[in-house]
Design a protein around this motif. Structure first.
Motif, mmCIF file in Angstrom:
data_model
loop_
_atom_site.group_PDB
_atom_site.id
_atom_site.type_symbol
_atom_site.label_atom_id
_atom_site.label_comp_id
_atom_site.label_asym_id
_atom_site.label_seq_id
_atom_site.Cartn_x
_atom_site.Cartn_y
_atom_site.Cartn_z
ATOM 1 N N ALA A 241 -27.723 -66.666 19.862
ATOM 2 C CA ALA A 241 -26.394 -67.294 19.796
ATOM 3 C C ALA A 241 -26.510 -68.793 19.543
ATOM 4 N N ASP A 242 -25.795 -69.262 18.528
ATOM 5 C CA ASP A 242 -25.849 -70.685 18.181
ATOM 6 C C ASP A 242 -24.664 -71.020 17.275
ATOM 7 N N ARG A 272 -41.032 -69.711 23.385
ATOM 8 C CA ARG A 272 -39.808 -69.369 22.659
ATOM 9 C C ARG A 272 -39.121 -70.613 22.106
ATOM 10 N N GLU A 273 -39.042 -71.676 22.934
ATOM 11 C CA GLU A 273 -38.336 -72.888 22.517
ATOM 12 C C GLU A 273 -38.974 -73.534 21.290
ATOM 13 N N VAL A 274 -40.295 -73.454 21.194
ATOM 14 C CA VAL A 274 -41.000 -74.047 20.054
ATOM 15 C C VAL A 274 -40.638 -73.302 18.766
ATOM 16 N N ILE A 275 -40.621 -71.985 18.842
ATOM 17 C CA ILE A 275 -40.318 -71.179 17.653
ATOM 18 C C ILE A 275 -38.866 -71.370 17.228
ATOM 19 N N VAL A 276 -37.946 -71.287 18.186
ATOM 20 C CA VAL A 276 -36.522 -71.423 17.861
ATOM 21 C C VAL A 276 -36.241 -72.795 17.267
ATOM 22 N N GLN A 283 -35.416 -75.749 9.357
ATOM 23 C CA GLN A 283 -35.078 -74.866 8.249
ATOM 24 C C GLN A 283 -33.646 -74.341 8.273
ATOM 25 N N ARG A 284 -32.936 -74.551 9.365
ATOM 26 C CA ARG A 284 -31.570 -74.018 9.533
ATOM 27 C C ARG A 284 -31.579 -72.497 9.510
ATOM 28 N N PHE A 285 -32.661 -71.889 10.037
ATOM 29 C CA PHE A 285 -32.773 -70.439 10.130
ATOM 30 C C PHE A 285 -32.280 -69.987 11.498
ATOM 31 N N PHE A 286 -31.867 -68.717 11.558
ATOM 32 C CA PHE A 286 -31.465 -68.104 12.822
ATOM 33 C C PHE A 286 -32.630 -67.279 13.374
ATOM 34 N N ALA A 287 -32.927 -67.493 14.655
ATOM 35 C CA ALA A 287 -33.935 -66.671 15.321
ATOM 36 C C ALA A 287 -33.295 -65.344 15.720
ATOM 37 N N VAL A 288 -34.142 -64.321 15.876
ATOM 38 C CA VAL A 288 -33.680 -62.982 16.248
ATOM 39 C C VAL A 288 -34.372 -62.585 17.549
ATOM 40 N N ASP A 292 -34.063 -57.949 25.758
ATOM 41 C CA ASP A 292 -34.753 -58.586 26.888
ATOM 42 C C ASP A 292 -35.055 -60.059 26.615
ATOM 43 N N ALA A 293 -34.491 -60.627 25.542
ATOM 44 C CA ALA A 293 -34.614 -62.048 25.171
ATOM 45 C C ALA A 293 -35.958 -62.412 24.567
ATOM 46 N N THR A 294 -36.843 -61.437 24.352
ATOM 47 C CA THR A 294 -38.073 -61.727 23.613
ATOM 48 C C THR A 294 -37.744 -61.794 22.125
#
Length: 397
Positions: A241-242, A272-276, A283-288, A292-294
């Motif tokens: 969510a963003d 997780r924070e580093v990847i997101v 890149q303005r990409f959305f993480a998936v 379970d939030a992984t």
């Protein structure tokens, strides 16, 4: 009869953060302008993309409303001489107001007796007064940073390349940025770059859609959300969510086409924070993510175009992301080799600012300030706040 009004400013690609504030300013300015011109109207709709700011105003009155102005003139003793004849002061006042001396009356005020007159103002046709108001609204827009271009002293967030101004089927001769408004707009820069003639304001959204431009940001946002949600679901998760990132992407494109990309699962060893952050900020990409939030080793991105050549676009974006994640992994692995606490003393060798000591001295001051603030606001967090303040500058080494 009332008519709809369309005003479009065609502009080179604006930064996404400029679009909505600019078109909201434009809408507010036009609302005030219509009120000042005594032109009643209906709904004011604002549309914005990276290449255009547009307003559609429904039901603009055909003429200004008439009104009566109560004008106060000179004092009676200055308006008439000893024989009761009008003086130059009164004659000048009447000439300025366009009335005969016989229309003047005497009125009592707290300051004494004065002369006054009721001036009847007849409204002009809307087409005669709108052009200058729209030009002023366009040229007075404020942007975080403005550019100048060509030989004129034109200023805007990016160079303005065309203007459209229609009142019903009539073209309004708006003059701004060295341009004269017409009924000619332009479609998507790549998918449909040719000129498009707009017949009426009401046809604007459909005419733009036909040339691959979703001018309504609400429609564009809904289209983007539907696309990225479907792709994330197909990848086995949901988009992290963003809302801010959705807004950014909405104003980066005129014709959104979203796509999924992949990256090596080895990078999931990073926090997780580093990847997101690498996906979002660079890149303005959305993480998936899964339920379970992984994180799922994929991303969803949006291009300004259609599906043509999408596989090439996907591979290009995946390649760029690998470079970002490799950088992140390098810094993360390097940081893990040294505990931050072991680096505090080394801050002594780094000058922060001449006369204000080293970075270690600065960190110690921050530690004291953090402890004091925590004591005022959240005493239970004081130890953690002081520890964080002391360690915060070690990454600079």
């Amino acid at each position: 009869m009332s008519r709809d009004l369309l005003f479009e400013i065609g502009i080179e690609e604006l930064p996404s953060s400029y679009c909505m504030p600019a078109v909201e300013q434009l809408a507010d300015s036009v609302r005030r302008g219509l009120a000042d011109l005594r032109l009643s109207h209906g709904e004011v709709r604002a549309f914005a993309t990276p290449r255009r700011l547009a307003l559609l105003v429904t039901g603009v009155a055909a003429r200004q409303t008439d009104f009566a102005e109560e004008a106060m003139g000179p004092a009676a003793k200055a308006a008439f001489d000893a024989e009761g004849k009008p003086t130059k002061a009164l004659l000048g006042f009447c000439a300025g107001k366009g009335v005969e001396v016989s229309a003047v009356r005497r009125v009592e005020t707290p300051k004494g007796e004065y002369v006054a007159v009721t001036v009847q103002h007849t409204g002009k046709a809307a087409g005669d007064v709108l052009a200058s108001m729209l030009a002023a609204a366009a040229t007075k827009l404020n942007y975080p940073k403005s550019m100048r271009w060509d030989d004129g002293d034109y200023r805007a967030g990016r160079p303005v390349r065309w203007l459209v101004a229609l009142l019903g089927e009539e073209v309004l001769p708006v003059l701004a940025f060295g341009l004269t408004a017409s009924r000619t707009s332009y479609g998507h820069r790549v998918l449909s770059p040719s000129a498009v003639k707009l017949a009426t304001p009401a046809s604007y959204l459909e005419a733009m859609r036909a040339v691959k431009v979703l001018a309504d940001p609400g429609e564009r946002r809904a289209t983007l959300v539907k696309q990225i949600d479907a792709l994330a679901l197909a990848a086995g998760g949901r988009v992290v969510a963003d809302d801010d990132l959705i807004d950014i992407n909405t104003f980066l494109v005129e014709w959104p086409t979203s796509f999924e990309g992949r990256f090596d699962a080895k990078y999931l060893e990073l926090p997780r924070e580093v990847i997101v952050t690498a996906l979002r900020e660079h890149q303005r990409f959305f993480a998936v993510e899964r339920d379970d939030a992984t994180l799922v080793p994929c991303f969803v991105a949006t291009r300004n175009g259609d599906s043509h050549g999408l596989e090439v676009v996907r591979r290009g974006n995946e390649g760029v992301l690998v470079a970002r994640l490799e950088d992140a992994k390098f810094y993360w692995d390097t940081d893990l080799k040294h505990k931050p606490a072991t680096l505090v003393d080394k801050l002594e060798s780094v000058v922060w600012m001449e006369g204000l000591g080293s970075l270690k001295a600065k960190a110690e001051r921050l530690q004291l300030l953090a402890g004091w603030l925590a004591g005022q606001l959240a005493p239970a967090a004081a130890d953690a706040a002081m520890r964080a303040a002391l360690l915060a500058k070690t990454d600079l080494l």
